[in-house]
Motif scaffolding. Structure first.
Motif, mmCIF file in Angstrom:
data_model
loop_
_atom_site.group_PDB
_atom_site.id
_atom_site.type_symbol
_atom_site.label_atom_id
_atom_site.label_comp_id
_atom_site.label_asym_id
_atom_site.label_seq_id
_atom_site.Cartn_x
_atom_site.Cartn_y
_atom_site.Cartn_z
ATOM 1 N N LEU A 88 37.518 -37.807 24.648
ATOM 2 C CA LEU A 88 36.716 -36.901 25.463
ATOM 3 C C LEU A 88 35.407 -37.600 25.808
ATOM 4 N N VAL A 89 35.254 -37.935 27.068
ATOM 5 C CA VAL A 89 33.989 -38.482 27.575
ATOM 6 C C VAL A 89 33.155 -37.307 28.060
ATOM 7 N N HIS A 90 31.938 -37.195 27.545
ATOM 8 C CA HIS A 90 31.097 -36.050 27.903
ATOM 9 C C HIS A 90 29.804 -36.530 28.552
ATOM 10 N N VAL A 91 29.538 -36.008 29.754
ATOM 11 C CA VAL A 91 28.360 -36.394 30.530
ATOM 12 C C VAL A 91 27.308 -35.297 30.391
ATOM 13 N N MET A 112 27.936 -31.998 20.065
ATOM 14 C CA MET A 112 28.957 -31.195 20.737
ATOM 15 C C MET A 112 30.351 -31.809 20.630
ATOM 16 N N MET A 113 30.418 -33.029 20.134
ATOM 17 C CA MET A 113 31.701 -33.700 19.980
ATOM 18 C C MET A 113 32.332 -33.449 18.611
ATOM 19 N N GLU A 114 31.658 -32.702 17.755
ATOM 20 C CA GLU A 114 32.149 -32.501 16.395
ATOM 21 C C GLU A 114 33.543 -31.865 16.370
ATOM 22 N N GLY A 115 33.782 -30.901 17.237
ATOM 23 C CA GLY A 115 35.065 -30.207 17.225
ATOM 24 C C GLY A 115 36.229 -31.100 17.592
ATOM 25 N N VAL A 116 36.089 -31.869 18.668
ATOM 26 C CA VAL A 116 37.198 -32.730 19.074
ATOM 27 C C VAL A 116 37.378 -33.886 18.094
ATOM 28 N N LEU A 131 36.165 -37.394 38.504
ATOM 29 C CA LEU A 131 37.590 -37.180 38.245
ATOM 30 C C LEU A 131 38.458 -38.163 39.019
ATOM 31 N N ARG A 132 37.941 -38.651 40.138
ATOM 32 C CA ARG A 132 38.750 -39.564 40.951
ATOM 33 C C ARG A 132 38.777 -40.983 40.381
ATOM 34 N N HIS A 133 37.987 -41.275 39.356
ATOM 35 C CA HIS A 133 38.020 -42.617 38.766
ATOM 36 C C HIS A 133 39.415 -42.884 38.198
ATOM 37 N N PRO A 134 39.964 -44.072 38.410
ATOM 38 C CA PRO A 134 41.356 -44.319 38.001
ATOM 39 C C PRO A 134 41.614 -44.216 36.506
ATOM 40 N N SER A 135 40.599 -44.387 35.677
ATOM 41 C CA SER A 135 40.826 -44.310 34.235
ATOM 42 C C SER A 135 40.827 -42.879 33.715
ATOM 43 N N VAL A 136 40.399 -41.924 34.527
ATOM 44 C CA VAL A 136 40.300 -40.528 34.098
ATOM 45 C C VAL A 136 41.622 -39.821 34.366
ATOM 46 N N ARG A 137 42.126 -39.129 33.334
ATOM 47 C CA ARG A 137 43.414 -38.446 33.461
ATOM 48 C C ARG A 137 43.266 -36.946 33.678
ATOM 49 N N ALA A 138 42.177 -36.359 33.199
ATOM 50 C CA ALA A 138 41.973 -34.917 33.306
ATOM 51 C C ALA A 138 40.501 -34.634 33.060
ATOM 52 N N GLY A 139 40.098 -33.362 33.259
ATOM 53 C CA GLY A 139 38.686 -33.057 33.105
ATOM 54 C C GLY A 139 38.415 -31.641 32.626
ATOM 55 N N ARG A 165 39.727 -25.845 22.301
ATOM 56 C CA ARG A 165 41.176 -25.646 22.424
ATOM 57 C C ARG A 165 41.669 -26.052 23.807
ATOM 58 N N ALA A 166 40.856 -25.809 24.824
ATOM 59 C CA ALA A 166 41.248 -26.230 26.175
ATOM 60 C C ALA A 166 41.349 -27.749 26.263
ATOM 61 N N VAL A 167 40.408 -28.451 25.623
ATOM 62 C CA VAL A 167 40.457 -29.919 25.605
ATOM 63 C C VAL A 167 41.695 -30.402 24.860
ATOM 64 N N LEU A 168 41.974 -29.788 23.716
ATOM 65 C CA LEU A 168 43.139 -30.212 22.936
ATOM 66 C C LEU A 168 44.430 -29.985 23.708
ATOM 67 N N GLU A 169 44.484 -28.906 24.473
ATOM 68 C CA GLU A 169 45.672 -28.645 25.284
ATOM 69 C C GLU A 169 45.811 -29.703 26.379
ATOM 70 N N LEU A 170 44.704 -30.096 26.990
ATOM 71 C CA LEU A 170 44.764 -31.188 27.963
ATOM 72 C C LEU A 170 45.295 -32.458 27.300
ATOM 73 N N GLY A 171 44.825 -32.729 26.087
ATOM 74 C CA GLY A 171 45.295 -33.910 25.369
ATOM 75 C C GLY A 171 46.781 -33.862 25.089
#
Length: 310
Positions: A106-109, A125-129, A192-200, A299-305
Motif C-alpha cells: 500500500l503506497v500512501h500519498v 496510518m499504515m499500522e493496520g495493513v 492510477l495510470r502509472h504502469p506499476s499501479v494495480r489498484a487504488g 478491509r477494503a485495501v485487503l480485498e483489493l490485495g
C-alpha cells in the motif's frame, strides 16, 4: 473572485457548453462537484467550502498526535526511511517492508492541499495493513508554492518509477495499491495510470480543481487553466483499474460531492471500485477506519490485495 465566464461554466450544463463549442473536456460530474451556490457565494463562503481545518475543531491536535505515533513506527524501520528518489529535499520514500517481499504494497500519498504536511505525519496510518502482512510505503513531494501542481504530479510519478525499479532491493516487490487522503486522494486518482499501479484507494479527495482557483488555496497553488483541464480527474479519460473511493459522511459538502461525482463518472464507464461513505467520519476521523487492522477502509485495501493475488 470568480470571473463571469467561469460563473457561467459552473451554472450551465456541460452538454450545452460543449454543444456551443465554448468548452471541451468538461463532464457533467465535474460541474456537479462545484458547490451549488458558487456563483453567488462570498469569498468567505468559497474559502469555507474547502477549509477542512476550520470545519473540524481540534484538527491541529489530531495531526500532532499522528506525528508522534508515526515517529515510533518510523524508528522501527530506520534502515528503510528517507530514501531519496529525486534531487529535491522532499523527494524521499519511507518504506515498510513485509516479511513476504511479494506481498501487496500500500503506497500512501499524504494530504495537506498540496501545500502543507509531510509523509512523517502519516506513517502510523499504515499500522493496520502492516499487521495484515502487507508492505507499505509513503512518498514525499515538494509543496506549493515551491512546486506547481504539474510538478507535484510529476514527482509522484517519478517516485513510483523509483519504487518499481528499487523497491525489490528493499524488500518490496509485490503489486502496488496506490492510496491517498485529501490532496493525496487527488494524487492517487491521477497516479492510477502509472504502469506499476494495480489498484487504488482515494480518500476524501478533490477530483475537480476548478473551484479551488476561487479560494484561499490558490494563493500558493497558482492553478492555471491548463492544470485545471489536464489534472482534474473528472475531466480526464478514466483509468480502467479498480479504484475505491471513500469519504466521511460528516465531511464538508464539497468534499462529499467530489467523491460521489467521481464515482458516478467512473461507474458510467463500467470501471470497478466501490464508493464507501464512512458513517459519521469527518475529514480527519476517516483515518480511524484505515489505521486499525479491522477498519472499514483497511478491509477494503485487503480485498483489493486479494483480488490482485487471485
Amino acid at each position: 473572485m470568480t470571473d463571469p465566464n467561469r460563473r457561467r461554466l459552473l451554472a450551465t450544463s456541460a452538454s450545452a457548453l460543449t454543444a456551443a463549442g465554448l468548452v471541451t473536456n468538461v463532464s457533467a460530474q465535474s460541474l456537479a462537484a462545484a458547490p451549488d451556490n458558487w456563483m453567488t457565494a462570498s469569498q468567505g463562503e468559497r474559502d469555507g467550502a474547502y477549509n477542512n481545518s476550520t470545519a473540524v475543531p481540534g484538527s491541529a491536535g489530531i495531526v500532532e498526535g499522528w506525528t508522534t505515533d508515526s515517529a515510533r513506527l518510523r524508528a522501527q524501520h530506520a534502515g528503510t526511511i528517507d530514501l531519496a528518489y529525486g534531487p529535491r529535499p522532499r523527494n524521499k520514500w519511507d518504506l515498510f517492508p513485509a516479511p513476504d517481499r511479494m506481498a501487496p504494497c500500500l503506497v500512501h500519498v499524504h494530504g495537506g492541499y498540496w501545500q502543507a504536511r509531510s509523509r512523517e505525519n502519516f506513517s502510523c496510518m499504515m499500522e493496520g495493513v502492516l499487521a495484515a502482512g502487507f508492505a507499505a510505503a509513503m512518498p514525499g513531494y515538494t509543496l506549493a508554492p515551491d512546486a506547481t501542481l504539474t510538478e507535484i504530479v510529476a514527482e509522484v510519478h517519478r517516485a513510483l518509477d523509483w519504487l518499481g525499479a528499487e523497491g525489490p532491493a528493499h524488500g518490496i516487490a509485490g503489486p502496488i495499491i496506490l492510496s491517498g487522503w485529501s490532496a493525496g486522494g487527488h494524487l492517487c486518482a491521477v497516479g492510477l495510470r502509472h504502469p506499476s499501479v494495480r489498484a487504488g484507494l482515494a480518500m476524501s479527495g478533490i477530483y475537480e480543481l476548478g473551484p479551488l482557483r476561487d479560494t484561499y488555496l490558490n494563493a500558493k497553488l497558482h492553478l492555471s487553466d491548463g492544470e485545471i483541464a489536464t489534472l482534474s480527474p473528472l475531466r480526464l479519460p478514466s483509468v480502467d483499474k479498480p479504484l475505491v473511493l471513500a469519504y466521511g459522511t460528516a465531511e464538508l459538502p464539497a468534499l462529499v460531492e467530489n467523491s460521489r461525482s467521481f464515482h458516478a463518472y467512473r461507474s458510467a464507464r463500467h470501471q470497478a471500485g466501490a464508493l464507501i461513505p464512512v458513517p459519521r467520519a469527518n475529514h480527519f476521523t476517516i483515518y480511524d477506519h484505515l489505521r486499525p487492522a479491522d477498519g472499514l477502509l483497511t478491509r477494503a485495501v485487503l480485498e483489493l490485495g486479494r483480488t490482485l493475488r487471485a
